[in-house]
Scaffold this motif. Structure first.
Motif, PDB file in Angstrom:
ATOM      1  N   THR A 161      53.497 -27.435  47.932  1.00  0.00           N
ATOM      2  CA  THR A 161      54.104 -26.119  47.703  1.00  0.00           C
ATOM      3  C   THR A 161      54.408 -25.893  46.222  1.00  0.00           C
ATOM      4  O   THR A 161      55.359 -25.205  45.868  1.00  0.00           O
ATOM      5  CB  THR A 161      55.381 -25.973  48.558  1.00  0.00           C
ATOM      6  N   GLY A 162      53.605 -26.485  45.355  1.00  0.00           N
ATOM      7  CA  GLY A 162      53.650 -26.174  43.932  1.00  0.00           C
ATOM      8  C   GLY A 162      54.725 -26.862  43.137  1.00  0.00           C
ATOM      9  O   GLY A 162      55.113 -26.383  42.065  1.00  0.00           O
ATOM     10  N   ARG A 209      49.026 -26.835  45.845  1.00  0.00           N
ATOM     11  CA  ARG A 209      49.118 -25.524  45.214  1.00  0.00           C
ATOM     12  C   ARG A 209      49.679 -25.656  43.805  1.00  0.00           C
ATOM     13  O   ARG A 209      50.462 -26.566  43.511  1.00  0.00           O
ATOM     14  CB  ARG A 209      50.029 -24.589  46.024  1.00  0.00           C
ATOM     15  N   VAL A 210      49.316 -24.699  42.947  1.00  0.00           N
ATOM     16  CA  VAL A 210      49.893 -24.590  41.602  1.00  0.00           C
ATOM     17  C   VAL A 210      50.249 -23.114  41.386  1.00  0.00           C
ATOM     18  O   VAL A 210      49.381 -22.236  41.486  1.00  0.00           O
ATOM     19  CB  VAL A 210      48.916 -25.063  40.510  1.00  0.00           C
ATOM     20  N   TYR A 211      51.526 -22.839  41.103  1.00  0.00           N
ATOM     21  CA  TYR A 211      52.001 -21.468  40.867  1.00  0.00           C
ATOM     22  C   TYR A 211      52.067 -21.220  39.357  1.00  0.00           C
ATOM     23  O   TYR A 211      52.723 -21.967  38.628  1.00  0.00           O
ATOM     24  CB  TYR A 211      53.382 -21.266  41.499  1.00  0.00           C
ATOM     25  N   PHE A 212      51.379 -20.172  38.926  1.00  0.00           N
ATOM     26  CA  PHE A 212      51.331 -19.830  37.502  1.00  0.00           C
ATOM     27  C   PHE A 212      52.518 -18.940  37.126  1.00  0.00           C
ATOM     28  O   PHE A 212      53.218 -18.409  37.987  1.00  0.00           O
ATOM     29  CB  PHE A 212      50.020 -19.109  37.179  1.00  0.00           C
ATOM     30  N   ALA A 213      52.706 -18.797  35.809  1.00  0.00           N
ATOM     31  CA  ALA A 213      53.818 -17.989  35.298  1.00  0.00           C
ATOM     32  C   ALA A 213      53.696 -16.526  35.695  1.00  0.00           C
ATOM     33  O   ALA A 213      54.700 -15.806  35.797  1.00  0.00           O
ATOM     34  CB  ALA A 213      53.895 -18.121  33.774  1.00  0.00           C
ATOM     35  N   TYR A 272      56.746 -25.924  38.541  1.00  0.00           N
ATOM     36  CA  TYR A 272      56.512 -24.668  39.253  1.00  0.00           C
ATOM     37  C   TYR A 272      56.662 -23.464  38.309  1.00  0.00           C
ATOM     38  O   TYR A 272      57.651 -23.326  37.596  1.00  0.00           O
ATOM     39  CB  TYR A 272      57.527 -24.560  40.393  1.00  0.00           C
ATOM     40  N   GLY A 273      55.634 -22.598  38.284  1.00  0.00           N
ATOM     41  CA  GLY A 273      55.702 -21.343  37.553  1.00  0.00           C
ATOM     42  C   GLY A 273      55.548 -21.441  36.050  1.00  0.00           C
ATOM     43  O   GLY A 273      55.838 -20.471  35.351  1.00  0.00           O
TER      44      GLY A 273
END
Length: 394
Positions: free
Chosen positions: A56-57, A238-242, A324-325
């Motif tokens: 989940t990132g 998963r990878v969450y970007f900015a 994350y983010g």
């Protein structure tokens, strides 16, 4: 878990009955027939918790449990020329549950990914000339679970020094792996069915030298070169970007690892041993790490010993990790897997070993019962506990 132990104890009961027919003065006899040398039954329970799941990132539960069982059987025989032949047969099975893997499908209350089994047999053959101290070996192995299939092979050569106080060993291993590409459900193409696949190959070379310095001190120096190529990401991370977008983890398709270590054992009389180990690790993903390990077995009675241990580990983290983010479109490679972040960790615990002269439970050939417990903590707020039991028949 229970089936493994029932079959293992049944085997040992049969072996116990057979062993009673071996003459008491046969210890120096070198049999030209294949005979049982040793059986080890090992069972362990592992549990971890944390809040940095890569599925989940980099956020979310890392709760995981694993029950592992292995049986290891060693058989030996001597050839007509005095060559010693050793066959080591091992089989293991794990069952694990994983809260993070369950989140491959974010909308499911529970999915098939929440648990899995792994089966891993291996076979090793050693040919040893005890007169000149030379040993040749070859081995094969495999590991199977739902999304991963691995086949391994290894060859080794060792040579003792003339005075038999030193030994040089060279070993080469290869693992040919196939991964089932299980993508997060929300990132799959509409109407997509089934899974793709990808290959991953690992080649490892090891050189080591062991030396008995004197009656109290033994040293070992070991170095490895490990090369990996193929699909080195994990597709369900998963990878969450900015900018709020979600991506699959993307890592380079090659990796070169170089660990170097030194191990020392110092004997204080017959009752205390200090075992120390240090390893330096570096790879071309810019991850560097140091490991320091200390264990002090203390023999309290003829039949009972305690072994407190402590391991400290610290790593710099790879250049491809961000929490994350924080990744951006400018990043060529990206991961939020905290196993690749900067952290340090501690692992400590105690081992208890029982070796009664008349055998465990009064059964002579059940020679050893060992119980170990360890607690692990690291600065990413992940903790784990493991307890293991080893019963040896010899």
């Amino acid at each position: 878990m229970k089936r493994i132990f029932i079959s293992g104890f049944a085997l040992l009961a049969l072996l116990q009955a057979r062993a009673q027919n071996i003459p008491a003065d046969s210890s120096s006899y070198k049999s030209t027939k294949l005979k049982l040398e040793e059986v080890n039954l090992v069972s362990s329970y592992y549990k971890q918790d944390g809040n940095n799941s890569a599925v989940t990132g980099g956020i979310g539960s890392e709760h995981l449990t694993d029950i592992a069982n292995t049986i290891d059987v060693k058989l030996i025989k001597y050839g007509q020329t005095g060559i010693k032949h050793t066959f080591d047969i091992e089989a293991g099975i794990d069952h694990y549950t994983s809260a993070s893997s369950d989140m491959i499908d974010l909308s499911a209350n529970s999915s098939a990914s929440s648990s899995d089994n792994r089966f891993y047999p291996s076979l090793t053959y050693l040919r040893e000339n005890e007169e000149n101290g030379r040993t040749l070996g070859i081995g094969v192995s495999s590991s199977t679970e739902f999304d991963y299939q691995s086949f391994g092979g290894n060859i080794m050569f060792s040579q003792k020094t003339k005075d038999k106080n030193g030994e040089f060993t060279a070993k080469f291993q290869t693992f040919i792996d196939q991964l089932k590409l299980i993508e997060p459900v929300d990132l799959r193409n509409p109407g997509s069915e089934g899974y793709g696949s990808a290959n991953r190959n690992t080649f490892a070379g090891t050189l080591s030298f062991t030396q008995v310095v004197n009656k109290n001190l033994q040293l070992m120096i070991v170095g490895d070169v490990i090369s990996q190529n193929g699909y080195l990401s994990l597709p369900f991370h998963r990878v969450y970007f900015a900018d709020g977008s979600v991506h699959q983890e993307k890592m380079p398709d090659s990796r070169l690892k170089i660990p170097l270590g030194i191990r020392a054992s110092y004997f204080f009389g017959d009752n205390i041993i200090i075992r120390a180990y240090y390893r330096y690790y570096s790879d071309d993903w810019s991850l560097k790490a140091h490991t320091a390990d200390l264990e002090i077995p203390v023999k309290l009675t003829q039949a009972f010993s305690l072994s407190p241990f402590y391991r400290y580990y610290i790593q710099t983290g790879t250049k491809y990790f961000k929490p994350y983010g924080e990744h951006t479109q400018a990043d060529e490679f990206y991961t939020s897997n905290y196993d690749l972040s900067k952290f340090d960790s501690s692992f400590f615990g105690m081992g208890m070993k029982f070796t009664p002269p008349n055998g465990i439970f009064g059964l002579k050939h059940w020679s050893t019962l060992e119980i170990r417990y360890g607690h692990y903590t690291r600065t990413t707020n992940m903790t784990s506990d493991i307890i293991s039991i080893n019963i040896k028949y010899k």
